[in-house]
Design an enzyme around this catalytic site. Structure first.
Site, PDB file in Angstrom:
ATOM      1  N   CYS A 189      49.840  69.355 -18.092  1.00 12.50           N
ATOM      2  CA  CYS A 189      48.964  69.264 -19.587  1.00 12.50           C
ATOM      3  C   CYS A 189      47.439  70.384 -18.972  1.00 12.50           C
ATOM      4  CB  CYS A 189      47.734  68.213 -19.869  1.00 12.50           C
ATOM      5  SG  CYS A 189      46.722  68.612 -21.190  1.00 12.50           S
ATOM      6  N   CYS A 192      44.114  69.448 -18.969  1.00 12.77           N
ATOM      7  CA  CYS A 192      42.880  68.648 -18.279  1.00 12.77           C
ATOM      8  C   CYS A 192      43.152  68.889 -17.199  1.00 12.77           C
ATOM      9  CB  CYS A 192      44.452  67.024 -18.447  1.00 12.77           C
ATOM     10  SG  CYS A 192      45.290  66.405 -20.020  1.00 12.77           S
ATOM     11  N   ASP A 193      43.987  69.593 -16.713  1.00 15.18           N
ATOM     12  CA  ASP A 193      44.225  69.714 -14.910  1.00 15.18           C
ATOM     13  C   ASP A 193      44.113  70.664 -14.472  1.00 15.18           C
ATOM     14  OD1 ASP A 193      44.801  66.899 -14.380  1.00 15.18           O
ATOM     15  OD2 ASP A 193      47.146  67.578 -15.494  1.00 15.18           O
TER      16      ASP A 193
HETATM   17  C1  LIG Z   1      49.034  62.929 -16.202  1.00 16.30           C
HETATM   18  C2  LIG Z   1      48.426  63.229 -17.489  1.00 16.30           C
HETATM   19  C3  LIG Z   1      47.428  63.287 -17.165  1.00 16.30           C
HETATM   20  C4  LIG Z   1      46.238  63.834 -18.567  1.00 16.30           C
HETATM   21  N1  LIG Z   1      44.968  63.889 -18.326  1.00 16.30           N
HETATM   22  C5  LIG Z   1      44.301  63.729 -19.822  1.00 16.30           C
HETATM   23  C6  LIG Z   1      42.819  64.545 -19.611  1.00 16.30           C
HETATM   24  O1  LIG Z   1      42.569  64.651 -18.356  1.00 16.30           O
HETATM   25  N2  LIG Z   1      42.540  63.944 -20.704  1.00 16.30           N
HETATM   26  C7  LIG Z   1      43.095  64.625 -22.207  1.00 16.30           C
HETATM   27  O2  LIG Z   1      42.124  64.093 -22.973  1.00 16.30           O
HETATM   28  N3  LIG Z   1      43.814  63.733 -21.620  1.00 16.30           N
HETATM   29  C8  LIG Z   1      44.575  63.938 -20.869  1.00 16.30           C
HETATM   30  N4  LIG Z   1      46.462  63.668 -20.834  1.00 16.30           N
HETATM   31  C9  LIG Z   1      46.973  63.630 -22.175  1.00 16.30           C
HETATM   32  C10 LIG Z   1      46.211  61.638 -22.666  1.00 16.30           C
HETATM   33  O3  LIG Z   1      46.843  60.994 -21.575  1.00 16.30           O
HETATM   34  C11 LIG Z   1      47.173  61.856 -24.457  1.00 16.30           C
HETATM   35  O4  LIG Z   1      46.709  62.695 -24.939  1.00 16.30           O
HETATM   36  C12 LIG Z   1      46.734  60.399 -24.766  1.00 16.30           C
HETATM   37  O5  LIG Z   1      47.035  59.216 -23.999  1.00 16.30           O
HETATM   38  C13 LIG Z   1      47.508  59.701 -26.036  1.00 16.30           C
HETATM   39  O6  LIG Z   1      47.010  58.969 -26.101  1.00 16.30           O
HETATM   40  P1  LIG Z   1      48.543  58.004 -27.003  1.00 16.30           P
HETATM   41  O7  LIG Z   1      47.715  56.699 -27.391  1.00 16.30           O
HETATM   42  O8  LIG Z   1      48.799  58.762 -28.794  1.00 16.30           O
HETATM   43  O9  LIG Z   1      49.487  57.728 -26.187  1.00 16.30           O
HETATM   44  P2  LIG Z   1      49.921  57.323 -24.423  1.00 16.30           P
HETATM   45  O10 LIG Z   1      49.032  57.602 -23.981  1.00 16.30           O
HETATM   46  O11 LIG Z   1      51.356  58.099 -24.416  1.00 16.30           O
HETATM   47  O12 LIG Z   1      50.160  56.011 -25.406  1.00 16.30           O
HETATM   48  C14 LIG Z   1      51.458  55.470 -26.012  1.00 16.30           C
HETATM   49  C15 LIG Z   1      51.730  53.968 -26.094  1.00 16.30           C
HETATM   50  O13 LIG Z   1      52.808  53.483 -26.261  1.00 16.30           O
HETATM   51  C16 LIG Z   1      53.087  52.482 -26.279  1.00 16.30           C
HETATM   52  N5  LIG Z   1      54.682  52.163 -26.538  1.00 16.30           N
HETATM   53  C17 LIG Z   1      56.515  53.156 -26.338  1.00 16.30           C
HETATM   54  N6  LIG Z   1      56.757  52.958 -26.759  1.00 16.30           N
HETATM   55  C18 LIG Z   1      56.663  51.762 -27.022  1.00 16.30           C
HETATM   56  C19 LIG Z   1      57.215  50.734 -28.350  1.00 16.30           C
HETATM   57  N7  LIG Z   1      58.760  50.553 -28.443  1.00 16.30           N
HETATM   58  N8  LIG Z   1      56.501  49.736 -28.563  1.00 16.30           N
HETATM   59  C20 LIG Z   1      55.581  49.713 -28.032  1.00 16.30           C
HETATM   60  N9  LIG Z   1      55.058  50.562 -27.545  1.00 16.30           N
HETATM   61  C21 LIG Z   1      55.582  51.663 -27.502  1.00 16.30           C
HETATM   62  C22 LIG Z   1      53.427  53.423 -24.817  1.00 16.30           C
HETATM   63  O14 LIG Z   1      53.552  51.416 -23.551  1.00 16.30           O
HETATM   64  C23 LIG Z   1      51.956  53.400 -24.390  1.00 16.30           C
HETATM   65  O15 LIG Z   1      51.098  52.371 -24.306  1.00 16.30           O
HETATM   66  C24 LIG Z   1      47.064  63.316 -19.768  1.00 16.30           C
HETATM   67  C25 LIG Z   1      48.498  63.007 -19.756  1.00 16.30           C
HETATM   68  C26 LIG Z   1      48.999  62.999 -18.078  1.00 16.30           C
HETATM   69  C27 LIG Z   1      50.278  62.319 -18.657  1.00 16.30           C
END
Ligand SMILES: Cc1cc2nc3c(=O)[nH]c(=O)nc-3n(C[C@H](O)[C@H](O)[C@H](O)COP(=O)(O)OP(=O)(O)OC[C@H]3O[C@@H](n4cnc5c(N)ncnc54)[C@H](O)[C@@H]3O)c2cc1C
Length: 363
Positions: A189, A192-193
């Site tokens: 990302c 992000c980084d």
């Molecule tokens: C290394 C890294 C660094 C990042 N840094 C930044 C940053 O600095 N700033 C920023 O804005 N964004 C950052 N991001 C991006 C950000 O993390 C994501 O955009 C954000 O977390 C998305 O949120 P979400 O809730 O949609 O999904 P996710 O955070 O992916 O959460 C998905 C959730 O669904 C759950 N899940 C999956 N399958 C199932 C299932 N079958 N049943 C129940 N639960 C399930 C998982 O356990 C998890 O809890 C970064 C990403 C990464 C990988």
């Protein structure tokens, strides 16, 4: 004579004691037997009750799948609307942010915040208002006539409405060294980084629109970018290609793949690449490697049940999916932005939509 009488008395008392004991034993024996029967009765009753409970399981108002920014924000809003949401945290408690040490672009934290810490705060806030968080993962989804059935590895739940916030996973190259340096120069990302690598040299792996967007974004931050692509032309749209080729801060390396991420044990120092046509390898010095080879949404259990695009992202309009009562929030329905704050924003939207839907269906 007195002695004889005493002996007789003793004998008789012993006899009565024996009969008493026998009687007692008989009684106890019976009692024990009774006790066993009683225990058996209670056991069967318990089993029956358990069975009954399973079939008569409460229908939740709202189940949220996922404990990332989207799921937890949805939970905060739904809980404050007295929906008592049940949230299944999934395999990655806290979502993707647990993999980063510092989040600097989430509003409210001018000094930045540790990713895991931020997810813990989300959970605390959601639980404070009554969200029930269960550390389990949904393995099946079924739409019934009046409710939805969500199966986990241990049990099953019913709900009148569901918010899918299961996120998406960035595709990786599958190298051991890539894992070793993930979060220490290896990133998926740029928004992000990239900021951490201002003025430095980085490589971007990929050849589509994402790779071009990441490269152009970093070039603006005074970062020298080399795009490494396994083919001899980009897959990106024409306009993106033109922008990339015109940019003096971006170089191209064609027909090449990264074979190894090099580092000093703490941070990335370079990559070893191989030309797929000649087989020649070479090392490139860089401070970071950004992967832009796509994302895989966590939507397997909804396949053929909810409308998705060709990459598996759920298609949602204002978080509403094609199934009434099912909403999607966060990265799972966002092939473009994939940020913590956009995920949180759509989590809020999904909760408000779900609340409206539930209120309407009660009328
Ligand atoms: C290394 C890294 C660094 C990042 N840094 C930044 C940053 O600095 N700033 C920023 O804005 N964004 C950052 N991001 C991006 C950000 O993390 C994501 O955009 C954000 O977390 C998305 O949120 P979400 O809730 O949609 O999904 P996710 O955070 O992916 O959460 C998905 C959730 O669904 C759950 N899940 C999956 N399958 C199932 C299932 N079958 N049943 C129940 N639960 C399930 C998982 O356990 C998890 O809890 C970064 C990403 C990464 C990988």
């Amino acid at each position: 004579m007195a002695k004889k009488k005493k002996r007789k008395e003793k004998k008789e008392s012993k006899k009565t004691e024996k009969t008493k004991k026998k009687k007692q034993e008989k009684k106890t024996g019976k009692k024990v037997k009774k006790k066993k029967k009683q225990e058996k009765k209670t056991e069967t009753k318990g089993k029956k009750e358990k069975k009954g409970k399973k079939t008569k399981k409460k229908i939740e108002e709202l189940i949220i799948l996922g404990s990332g920014c989207a799921g937890m924000t949805a939970a905060i809003y739904a809980a404050r609307a007295d929906l008592e949401p049940l949230l299944l945290a999934g395999p990655e408690k806290g979502g993707q942010l647990i993999w980063t040490t510092k989040v600097e672009n989430y509003p409210g934290f001018p000094e930045g915040i540790d990713g895991t810490k931020l997810t813990e705060l989300f959970r605390k806030q959601a639980e404070r208002f009554g969200t029930k968080v269960i550390d389990d993962k949904a393995v099946s989804f079924e739409a019934k006539k009046t409710y939805f059935n969500i199966g986990t590895e241990k049990e099953s739940f019913k709900a009148k409405a569901v918010i899918i916030a299961t996120g998406a996973r960035a595709k990786m190259l599958g190298l051991k060294s890539e894992q070793k340096y993930f979060g220490r120069g290896v990133s998926t990302c740029a928004s992000c980084d990239a900021y951490f690598f201002k003025g430095k040299d980085v490589v971007v792996v990929g050849g589509g629109d994402s790779a071009c967007t990441e490269a152009l974004f970093m070039a603006k931050l005074d970062i020298n970018v080399t795009i490494i692509h396994r083919r001899d032309k980009l897959r990106a749209s024409k306009i993106m290609q033109e922008r990339v080729f015109k940019n003096k801060k971006i170089e191209m390396i064609w027909d090449s793949v990264v074979e190894e991420v090099l580092g000093d044990g703490t941070m990335v120092t370079g990559v070893k690449i191989k030309n797929v046509k000649t087989g020649k390898t070479k090392k490139i010095k860089c401070a970071a490697m950004f992967l832009a080879i796509g994302h895989k949404p966590n939507t397997e259990i909804f396949k053929d049940k909810i409308k998705m695009d060709n990459k598996g992202f759920i298609i949602a309009e204002d978080t509403k999916t094609n199934i009434k009562g099912v909403f999607a929030a966060g990265d799972v329905q966002d092939p473009v932005y994939k940020q913590a704050v956009t995920a949180a924003g759509s989590g809020c939207k999904a909760a408000l939509e779900a609340e409206g839907y539930l209120a309407e269906s009660k009328q």
